[in-house]
Motif scaffolding. Structure first.
Motif, PDB file in Angstrom:
ATOM      1  N   GLN A  28      -7.928  13.229  -2.784  1.00 29.85           N
ATOM      2  CA  GLN A  28      -7.769  13.094  -5.035  1.00 29.85           C
ATOM      3  C   GLN A  28      -6.853  11.589  -4.317  1.00 29.85           C
ATOM      4  O   GLN A  28      -7.224  10.817  -5.498  1.00 29.85           O
ATOM      5  N   ASN A  29      -5.468  12.019  -3.863  1.00 28.76           N
ATOM      6  CA  ASN A  29      -5.080  11.200  -3.673  1.00 28.76           C
ATOM      7  C   ASN A  29      -5.318   9.553  -3.552  1.00 28.76           C
ATOM      8  O   ASN A  29      -4.654   8.374  -3.716  1.00 28.76           O
ATOM      9  N   ILE A  30      -6.162   9.369  -2.413  1.00 25.88           N
ATOM     10  CA  ILE A  30      -6.497   8.151  -1.438  1.00 25.88           C
ATOM     11  C   ILE A  30      -7.456   7.394  -3.000  1.00 25.88           C
ATOM     12  O   ILE A  30      -7.441   6.213  -2.968  1.00 25.88           O
ATOM     13  N   ALA A  31      -8.042   7.823  -3.291  1.00 21.22           N
ATOM     14  CA  ALA A  31      -9.022   7.860  -5.006  1.00 21.22           C
ATOM     15  C   ALA A  31      -8.026   7.576  -5.795  1.00 21.22           C
ATOM     16  O   ALA A  31      -8.496   6.098  -5.966  1.00 21.22           O
ATOM     17  N   PRO A  41       0.749  -1.527   0.112  1.00 22.84           N
ATOM     18  CA  PRO A  41      -0.167   0.205  -0.543  1.00 22.84           C
ATOM     19  C   PRO A  41       0.906   1.033   0.452  1.00 22.84           C
ATOM     20  O   PRO A  41       0.358   2.127   0.907  1.00 22.84           O
ATOM     21  N   CYS A  42       1.910   1.497  -0.634  1.00 28.56           N
ATOM     22  CA  CYS A  42       2.703   2.590  -0.769  1.00 28.56           C
ATOM     23  C   CYS A  42       2.278   4.113  -1.058  1.00 28.56           C
ATOM     24  O   CYS A  42       2.415   4.883  -0.570  1.00 28.56           O
ATOM     25  N   ALA A  48       1.502   5.507  -8.899  1.00 31.19           N
ATOM     26  CA  ALA A  48       0.932   5.796  -8.127  1.00 31.19           C
ATOM     27  C   ALA A  48       1.520   6.762  -7.264  1.00 31.19           C
ATOM     28  O   ALA A  48       0.863   7.659  -6.405  1.00 31.19           O
ATOM     29  N   THR A  49       2.864   5.951  -6.148  1.00 31.12           N
ATOM     30  CA  THR A  49       3.404   6.743  -5.235  1.00 31.12           C
ATOM     31  C   THR A  49       4.123   8.532  -6.269  1.00 31.12           C
ATOM     32  O   THR A  49       3.962   9.002  -4.807  1.00 31.12           O
ATOM     33  N   LEU A  50       4.558   8.068  -6.826  1.00 33.62           N
ATOM     34  CA  LEU A  50       4.581   9.342  -7.414  1.00 33.62           C
ATOM     35  C   LEU A  50       3.867  10.314  -7.815  1.00 33.62           C
ATOM     36  O   LEU A  50       4.057  11.469  -7.637  1.00 33.62           O
ATOM     37  N   ILE A  51       2.411   9.990  -8.744  1.00 31.85           N
ATOM     38  CA  ILE A  51       1.247  11.246  -8.406  1.00 31.85           C
ATOM     39  C   ILE A  51       1.124  11.655  -7.402  1.00 31.85           C
ATOM     40  O   ILE A  51       0.950  12.893  -7.600  1.00 31.85           O
TER      41      ILE A  51
END
Length: 696
Positions: free
Chosen positions: A646-649, A354-355, A679-682
């Protein structure tokens, strides 16, 4: 062996993730002479109760190449991201994988040479990963290191050497990105730490010498030359200058300072030479308190972070169960290929890391709180940052918040200097703020009120004062005082009160003077309240002043609601009643309004740089007396909430899409790890947008 129960602080570098922080904390607690240990990952600090050497603490964090330094070391070793030692094995492994790929194209994928190359790359690039992963596996602790270890070894066992090696490298890049994102988020604190000088020029026995700030004591005389920074908090005892206080208040407009004025460590002396008497030790200066409070605030778990952590706790085991089912059900029940579905199951395991989800909230919180500190707004925790984004009502104290806090005489009827001299002489014995306004008016008119002798001076509680001048008793006070004395009213009194002014009367056996006093509104108030209204926020004023004055200010500023004639307990009750239907913030000076500040969903203190009480009692402190920082704080809170959502979604949608690729059998190790890294980078870059939000 004896242990020292003193709690000591240290700064750390290279700790990559919150999961690693928990491991490091457990390792520190296991040291022989350590009673207790706490790791603050976001602030990059550790707290040790007991005895431990730096070598022992670094050994406890050797799994993540943790470096420990003393808290007094102010400068941070700035090491290039590309030159970090922990990245070197990744570079070597990447080169070996590249060579192996070239060999596989020329010699064939099954040739022994590229296979050996991939194996060497896996060992070099994943050595630290495997050590941690195997230790966790023995303890049945399934974190991202454990899942990656199983996935890579599983890939090797089914002959997918190339993808196993690539996954190791991509995972190392993901770890480096997470470490880099936290370092960037902490930059605001590092900048604050560099603001204050480490040395100061001190006069001792008539001679000037440079001293380290840790050796300076209260009462020492500090010499601050033009163009130099103030190193310690203190009081100016000689000289005049202008001081740039941007480091403390976020305001770049210099402030004039003279004898008996307070100056703060980290501020810049622009013009004159001043001598300052030190009033606080280096660890107690305002900038030190700000740094400490911001570090503590960044470590506090926001509600959304608590949700993410709880979700991740159940998410990883659930994904592991899905991975096992993917590996077993198709081959056993649907005649699927064992190789293909074992491969699919290993890819699902990687999705269990879940990084991106874990990093989605803390980077946003740390970045926002750090940005606010640089703008002169101290937010004392992620929970307060999020709460501020939910408020729909703001209650303002009047005096010193909406107004300047300095009452001035605006009208006098009639224009009689003899009566004004007597009034000023009488008020000169009073401590009331309105009395000082009349005395200042007499001084502006250059009237010699000091020459008048007042006898039998007496304060009339809540109404005014009286005293004898030249054998005659005079009164000065509120209209209600003169009504109780039996003197008739005046129609001008009501007119002045309707204009938002406080009226005082002076006289003996009749009213001789009508004096109107007003506390001027801050110049920015109307624009700030208009901006808050555009943000769909209700605004109310809580004041002890009379109803007419309160309503007049409400009309001039555009307040939604005005509550006047309030005692402190009335303000408290209004806040409590409003909370039943609204999310409310209270903004005041942090001293007189402490009960109301504490009762509100968010307590906001004005002018935190000048009062320790404001820093201690409020959830948010505006370090300067500038209301324009209030809309900025609300905007920052709302934008932070938006980015966290936004990040969680995004993190969850990417994982879901990757999982759905299992159905047609399209999921690969590459897609799984790229979905995690991407996803981590974004989410990190999305959180970093908060750095750009400035006060208008």
């Amino acid at each position: 062996m004896n242990t020292n129960n003193e709690r000591k602080s240290y700064r750390i570098q290279n700790l990559s993730c919150s999961s690693c922080a928990k491991t490091y904390e457990a390792n520190l607690k296991a040291l022989p002479n350590v009673v207790d240990a706490e790791v603050n990952h976001t602030a990059a600090k550790i707290y040790i109760t007991g005895d431990a050497t730096i070598a022992e603490m670094e050994k406890a964090g050797a799994f993540d190449n943790v470096k420990v330094r003393d808290i007094s070391e102010r400068k941070i070793e700035k090491e290039s991201f590309w030159k970090k030692k922990e990245n070197y094995p990744v570079y070597v492994a990447a080169v070996i994988v590249l060579i192996s790929l070239i060999l596989s194209f020329n010699l064939g994928e099954k040739h022994i040479l590229p296979t050996i190359g991939y194996l060497v790359a896996i060992i070099i690039g994943g050595y630290s990963l495997f050590i941690t992963g195997f230790k966790n596996l023995i303890r049945l602790k399934f974190d991202m290191n454990t899942l990656m270890t199983i996935a890579v070894i599983g890939a090797a066992l089914i002959g997918e050497w190339q993808e196993g090696a690539t996954v190791v490298i991509l995972f190392a890049i993901s770890e480096a990105l997470e470490r880099y994102s936290m370092d960037k988020a902490r930059q605001s604190i590092n900048i604050l730490m560099d603001v204050s000088p480490s040395e100061a020029l001190i006069r001792i026995d008539g001679a000037e010498q440079t001293m380290n700030v840790t050796d300076i004591r209260i009462g020492d005389i500090m010499i601050v030359k033009p163009g130099k920074k103030v190193a310690m908090d203190g009081i100016v005892i000689k000289g005049h200058s202008t001081i740039n206080q941007a480091a403390i208040t976020g305001e770049s407009v210099p402030v004039a300072k003279g004898i008996n004025d307070e100056v703060f460590a980290g501020t810049l002396n622009e013009e004159g030479l001043i001598e300052v008497k030190v009033t606080k030790l280096v660890e107690d200066t305002t900038i030190s308190k700000i740094i400490h409070l911001v570090e503590e605030a960044q470590a506090e778990r926001a509600p959304s972070q608590a949700f993410v952590d709880k979700f991740a706790k159940y998410y990883t085991p659930a994904i592991m169960i899905i991975a096992v089912l993917v590996m077993l059900i198709p081959p056993l029940l649907l005649n699927g290929s064992w190789h293909d579905w074992l491969y699919q199951g290993l890819a699902v395991l990687i999705i269990g890391c879940p990084c991106a989800l874990v990093v989605s909230t803390p980077v946003a919180i740390v970045t926002a709180i750090g940005n606010a500190a640089r703008q002169g707004v101290l937010i004392k925790g992620g929970i307060h940052l999020e709460e501020a984004g939910h408020i729909d009502t703001i209650a303002f104290d009047k005096t010193g918040t909406l107004t300047e806090g300095i009452p001035v005489v605006t009208d006098i009827f009639p224009d009689d200097n003899d009566s004004l001299i007597k009034a000023a002489a009488l008020e000169n014995g009073s401590q009331h703020p309105l009395a000082s306004a009349i005395v200042r008016k007499a001084e502006e008119e250059q009237l010699s009120y000091q020459a008048v002798t007042v006898e039998n001076f007496q304060s009339i509680t809540g109404k005014g004062v009286k005293g004898d001048i030249e054998g005659k008793t005079y009164y000065i006070g509120s209209p209600s005082l003169f009504e109780s004395l039996g003197f008739g009213g005046d129609e001008r009194i009501e007119t002045l009160q309707t204009d938002g002014k406080t009226v005082m009367l002076f006289g003996s056996d009749k009213i001789e003077l009508i004096i109107a006093v007003a506390d001027g509104l801050r110049p920015e108030v109307t624009a700030v309240l208009k901006e808050l209204k555009q943000m769909k926020l209700n605004t109310m004023m809580l004041t002890g002043d009379n109803e007419r004055t309160g309503q007049a200010i409400g009309r001039r500023t555009g307040l939604t609601l005005v509550h006047a004639n309030l005692l402190p307990e009335d303000k408290l009750n209004i806040i409590r009643e409003t909370r039943k239907q609204h999310k409310i913030a209270m903004i005041g000076d942090g001293v007189n309004d402490a009960p109301a500040l504490a009762a509100a969903d968010i307590g906001i203190a004005m002018g935190g740089s000048g009062t320790d009480t404001a820093l201690e009692t409020a959830d948010i402190a505006l370090m300067s007396d500038d209301l324009k920082k209030l809309p900025y704080t609300i905007r920052l809170s709302k934008k932070t909430l938006k980015i966290i959502k936004q990040n969680i979604a995004f993190s969850l949608i990417i994982k879901l899409i990757a999982l759905l690729l299992v159905i047609p059998g399209w999921l690969t190790l590459w897609i799984a790890i790229f979905s995690d890294i991407g996803a981590t980078l974004i989410v990190t870059l999305n959180s970093m947008r908060l750095i750009r939000l400035k006060n208008k």
